[in-house]
Design a protein around this motif. Structure first.
Motif, PDB file in Angstrom:
ATOM      1  N   HIS A   1       4.217   1.776 -10.300  1.00  0.00           N
ATOM      2  CA  HIS A   1       3.213   1.183 -11.178  1.00  0.00           C
ATOM      3  C   HIS A   1       2.970   2.096 -12.391  1.00  0.00           C
ATOM      4  O   HIS A   1       2.888   1.621 -13.529  1.00  0.00           O
ATOM      5  CB  HIS A   1       1.913   0.950 -10.391  1.00  0.00           C
ATOM      6  CG  HIS A   1       0.944   0.078 -11.094  1.00  0.00           C
ATOM      7  ND1 HIS A   1      -0.112   0.577 -11.823  1.00  0.00           N
ATOM      8  CD2 HIS A   1       0.877  -1.267 -11.196  1.00  0.00           C
ATOM      9  CE1 HIS A   1      -0.790  -0.428 -12.336  1.00  0.00           C
ATOM     10  NE2 HIS A   1      -0.212  -1.567 -11.965  1.00  0.00           N
TER      11      HIS A   1
ATOM     12  N   LYS B   1      -4.065 -12.752  -3.693  1.00  0.00           N
ATOM     13  CA  LYS B   1      -4.392 -11.997  -4.897  1.00  0.00           C
ATOM     14  C   LYS B   1      -5.328 -10.867  -4.489  1.00  0.00           C
ATOM     15  O   LYS B   1      -6.401 -11.096  -3.954  1.00  0.00           O
ATOM     16  CB  LYS B   1      -5.070 -12.884  -5.938  1.00  0.00           C
ATOM     17  CG  LYS B   1      -5.365 -12.147  -7.228  1.00  0.00           C
ATOM     18  CD  LYS B   1      -5.923 -13.064  -8.291  1.00  0.00           C
ATOM     19  CE  LYS B   1      -6.125 -12.262  -9.577  1.00  0.00           C
ATOM     20  NZ  LYS B   1      -6.591 -13.117 -10.668  1.00  0.00           N
ATOM     21  N   LEU B   2      -4.910  -9.627  -4.738  1.00  0.00           N
ATOM     22  CA  LEU B   2      -5.688  -8.451  -4.363  1.00  0.00           C
ATOM     23  C   LEU B   2      -6.512  -7.905  -5.517  1.00  0.00           C
ATOM     24  O   LEU B   2      -7.561  -7.302  -5.306  1.00  0.00           O
ATOM     25  CB  LEU B   2      -4.766  -7.357  -3.829  1.00  0.00           C
ATOM     26  CG  LEU B   2      -3.885  -7.749  -2.647  1.00  0.00           C
ATOM     27  CD1 LEU B   2      -2.994  -6.597  -2.258  1.00  0.00           C
ATOM     28  CD2 LEU B   2      -4.721  -8.233  -1.479  1.00  0.00           C
ATOM     29  N   ASP B   3      -5.998  -8.091  -6.723  1.00  0.00           N
ATOM     30  CA  ASP B   3      -6.651  -7.564  -7.910  1.00  0.00           C
ATOM     31  C   ASP B   3      -5.994  -8.230  -9.120  1.00  0.00           C
ATOM     32  O   ASP B   3      -5.050  -9.020  -8.971  1.00  0.00           O
ATOM     33  CB  ASP B   3      -6.479  -6.037  -7.968  1.00  0.00           C
ATOM     34  CG  ASP B   3      -7.540  -5.334  -8.803  1.00  0.00           C
ATOM     35  OD1 ASP B   3      -8.325  -6.017  -9.490  1.00  0.00           O
ATOM     36  OD2 ASP B   3      -7.585  -4.087  -8.765  1.00  0.00           O
ATOM     37  N   HIS B   4      -6.452  -7.872 -10.295  1.00  0.00           N
ATOM     38  CA  HIS B   4      -5.853  -8.400 -11.519  1.00  0.00           C
ATOM     39  C   HIS B   4      -4.374  -8.026 -11.572  1.00  0.00           C
ATOM     40  O   HIS B   4      -4.024  -6.839 -11.525  1.00  0.00           O
ATOM     41  CB  HIS B   4      -6.606  -7.824 -12.722  1.00  0.00           C
ATOM     42  CG  HIS B   4      -6.118  -8.317 -14.039  1.00  0.00           C
ATOM     43  ND1 HIS B   4      -6.232  -9.638 -14.413  1.00  0.00           N
ATOM     44  CD2 HIS B   4      -5.514  -7.679 -15.062  1.00  0.00           C
ATOM     45  CE1 HIS B   4      -5.714  -9.782 -15.619  1.00  0.00           C
ATOM     46  NE2 HIS B   4      -5.280  -8.611 -16.035  1.00  0.00           N
ATOM     47  N   ARG B   5      -3.493  -9.013 -11.606  1.00  0.00           N
ATOM     48  CA  ARG B   5      -2.034  -8.834 -11.661  1.00  0.00           C
ATOM     49  C   ARG B   5      -1.475  -8.104 -10.447  1.00  0.00           C
ATOM     50  O   ARG B   5      -0.418  -7.469 -10.522  1.00  0.00           O
ATOM     51  CB  ARG B   5      -1.624  -8.108 -12.943  1.00  0.00           C
ATOM     52  CG  ARG B   5      -1.947  -8.862 -14.201  1.00  0.00           C
ATOM     53  CD  ARG B   5      -1.417  -8.132 -15.418  1.00  0.00           C
ATOM     54  NE  ARG B   5      -1.856  -8.800 -16.626  1.00  0.00           N
ATOM     55  CZ  ARG B   5      -2.066  -8.193 -17.772  1.00  0.00           C
ATOM     56  NH1 ARG B   5      -1.850  -6.889 -17.886  1.00  0.00           N
ATOM     57  NH2 ARG B   5      -2.472  -8.855 -18.818  1.00  0.00           N
ATOM     58  N   ARG B   6      -2.146  -8.186  -9.307  1.00  0.00           N
ATOM     59  CA  ARG B   6      -1.685  -7.512  -8.081  1.00  0.00           C
ATOM     60  C   ARG B   6      -1.774  -8.480  -6.904  1.00  0.00           C
ATOM     61  O   ARG B   6      -2.861  -8.929  -6.540  1.00  0.00           O
ATOM     62  CB  ARG B   6      -2.533  -6.277  -7.826  1.00  0.00           C
ATOM     63  CG  ARG B   6      -2.095  -5.440  -6.637  1.00  0.00           C
ATOM     64  CD  ARG B   6      -2.947  -4.167  -6.554  1.00  0.00           C
ATOM     65  NE  ARG B   6      -2.756  -3.465  -5.315  1.00  0.00           N
ATOM     66  CZ  ARG B   6      -1.791  -2.604  -5.062  1.00  0.00           C
ATOM     67  NH1 ARG B   6      -0.899  -2.327  -6.000  1.00  0.00           N
ATOM     68  NH2 ARG B   6      -1.693  -2.010  -3.902  1.00  0.00           N
TER      69      ARG B   6
ATOM     70  N   ASN C   1       0.799  -1.226   0.000  1.00  0.00           N
ATOM     71  CA  ASN C   1       0.000   0.000   0.000  1.00  0.00           C
ATOM     72  C   ASN C   1       0.835   1.281   0.000  1.00  0.00           C
ATOM     73  O   ASN C   1       0.294   2.369   0.191  1.00  0.00           O
ATOM     74  CB  ASN C   1      -0.955   0.003   1.195  1.00  0.00           C
ATOM     75  CG  ASN C   1      -1.966  -1.108   1.079  1.00  0.00           C
ATOM     76  OD1 ASN C   1      -2.554  -1.324   0.030  1.00  0.00           O
ATOM     77  ND2 ASN C   1      -2.153  -1.847   2.164  1.00  0.00           N
TER      78      ASN C   1
ATOM     79  N   GLU D   1       2.769   2.890  -5.986  1.00  0.00           N
ATOM     80  CA  GLU D   1       1.824   3.495  -6.936  1.00  0.00           C
ATOM     81  C   GLU D   1       2.597   4.267  -8.014  1.00  0.00           C
ATOM     82  O   GLU D   1       2.284   4.191  -9.196  1.00  0.00           O
ATOM     83  CB  GLU D   1       0.869   4.430  -6.197  1.00  0.00           C
ATOM     84  CG  GLU D   1      -0.108   5.146  -7.090  1.00  0.00           C
ATOM     85  CD  GLU D   1      -0.931   6.178  -6.337  1.00  0.00           C
ATOM     86  OE1 GLU D   1      -1.144   7.268  -6.900  1.00  0.00           O
ATOM     87  OE2 GLU D   1      -1.332   5.898  -5.200  1.00  0.00           O
TER      88      GLU D   1
ATOM     89  N   TRP E   1       2.867  -6.630 -13.607  1.00  0.00           N
ATOM     90  CA  TRP E   1       2.502  -7.522 -12.521  1.00  0.00           C
ATOM     91  C   TRP E   1       3.111  -6.989 -11.231  1.00  0.00           C
ATOM     92  O   TRP E   1       4.288  -6.623 -11.217  1.00  0.00           O
ATOM     93  CB  TRP E   1       3.022  -8.928 -12.779  1.00  0.00           C
ATOM     94  CG  TRP E   1       2.369  -9.604 -13.932  1.00  0.00           C
ATOM     95  CD1 TRP E   1       2.627  -9.417 -15.267  1.00  0.00           C
ATOM     96  CD2 TRP E   1       1.332 -10.572 -13.850  1.00  0.00           C
ATOM     97  NE1 TRP E   1       1.806 -10.225 -16.020  1.00  0.00           N
ATOM     98  CE2 TRP E   1       1.000 -10.945 -15.167  1.00  0.00           C
ATOM     99  CE3 TRP E   1       0.653 -11.164 -12.789  1.00  0.00           C
ATOM    100  CZ2 TRP E   1       0.018 -11.886 -15.456  1.00  0.00           C
ATOM    101  CZ3 TRP E   1      -0.323 -12.112 -13.074  1.00  0.00           C
ATOM    102  CH2 TRP E   1      -0.637 -12.458 -14.398  1.00  0.00           C
ATOM    103  N   THR E   2       2.331  -6.964 -10.172  1.00  0.00           N
ATOM    104  CA  THR E   2       2.818  -6.510  -8.867  1.00  0.00           C
ATOM    105  C   THR E   2       2.816  -7.678  -7.890  1.00  0.00           C
ATOM    106  O   THR E   2       1.786  -8.332  -7.709  1.00  0.00           O
ATOM    107  CB  THR E   2       1.913  -5.392  -8.314  1.00  0.00           C
ATOM    108  OG1 THR E   2       1.888  -4.307  -9.236  1.00  0.00           O
ATOM    109  CG2 THR E   2       2.411  -4.913  -6.959  1.00  0.00           C
TER     110      THR E   2
END
Length: 187
Positions: A20, A59-64, A12, A17, A34-35
């Motif tokens: 990214h 997995k938090l989100d798509h590619r994260r 976070n 950010e 990808w993170t």
């Protein structure tokens, strides 16, 4: 271009950010970012890897993804679990809050993430934003990195200094000065 990003300040962190955004600009519209970053802050862990206990990945989100481990662990998890062997073209680690120069490089998890990628034979860069009185007054203390990061990364990539067959592994350590983006000179 497929880029894997990580950091040591945690999933976070505002610097992630920023990284990214830099990675998306480098990867382009057809690329992938990808993170895989630590679930919690891992500053000062150096090139530590976990091998005595399982590492949880969420997995938090798509590619994260968030991982319970160091930045080096995150790179390994990204390569061999999350990406399932589909190697990235580049690994970026950071943008660290604070500089990674001199003795700081010995302790830096940001450096550790880039170093692990290099040991795996992947081009890698660690990015850090030096903080100071000027950055404290900015609405975005990562402004210099955000603005100049893509050009610096592109310049290094265009140098084509990575040699996959070499007996050594190379990674770059990039530190942005503690000033507003408009005050940065010589990139």
């Amino acid at each position: 271009m497929r880029i894997l990003i990580t950091n040591d300040d945690g999933i976070n962190a505002p610097g992630l950010e920023t990284l990214h955004a830099i990675a998306h600009e480098i990867a382009g519209p057809e690329g992938e970012v990808w993170t895989v970053a630590p679930a919690f802050e891992q500053s000062g862990v150096g090139h530590c890897i976990s091998y005595s206990r399982p590492m949880m990945i969420a997995k938090l989100d798509h590619r994260r993804f968030a991982a319970e481990g160091s930045p080096a662990d995150c790179v390994l998890a990204g390569l061999y679990d999350v990406l399932d062997g589909a190697r990235p073209d580049l690994v970026l680690s950071g943008v660290n809050r604070g500089n990674n120069a001199a003795e700081n490089t010995l302790y830096s998890g940001t450096i550790g993430g880039a170093m692990e990628a290099a040991l795996q034979g992947i081009p890698a860069m660690a990015l850090s934003q030096f903080m100071g009185p000027e950055t404290a007054e900015l609405s975005d203390p990562f402004e210099a990195a955000r603005h100049h990061g893509p050009a610096v990364v592109r310049a290094i990539l265009s140098s084509n200094l990575w040699q996959p067959e070499a007996d050594y592994r190379l990674f770059y350590n990039i530190n942005f000065p503690p000033v507003a983006a408009t005050s940065v000179k010589g990139h």
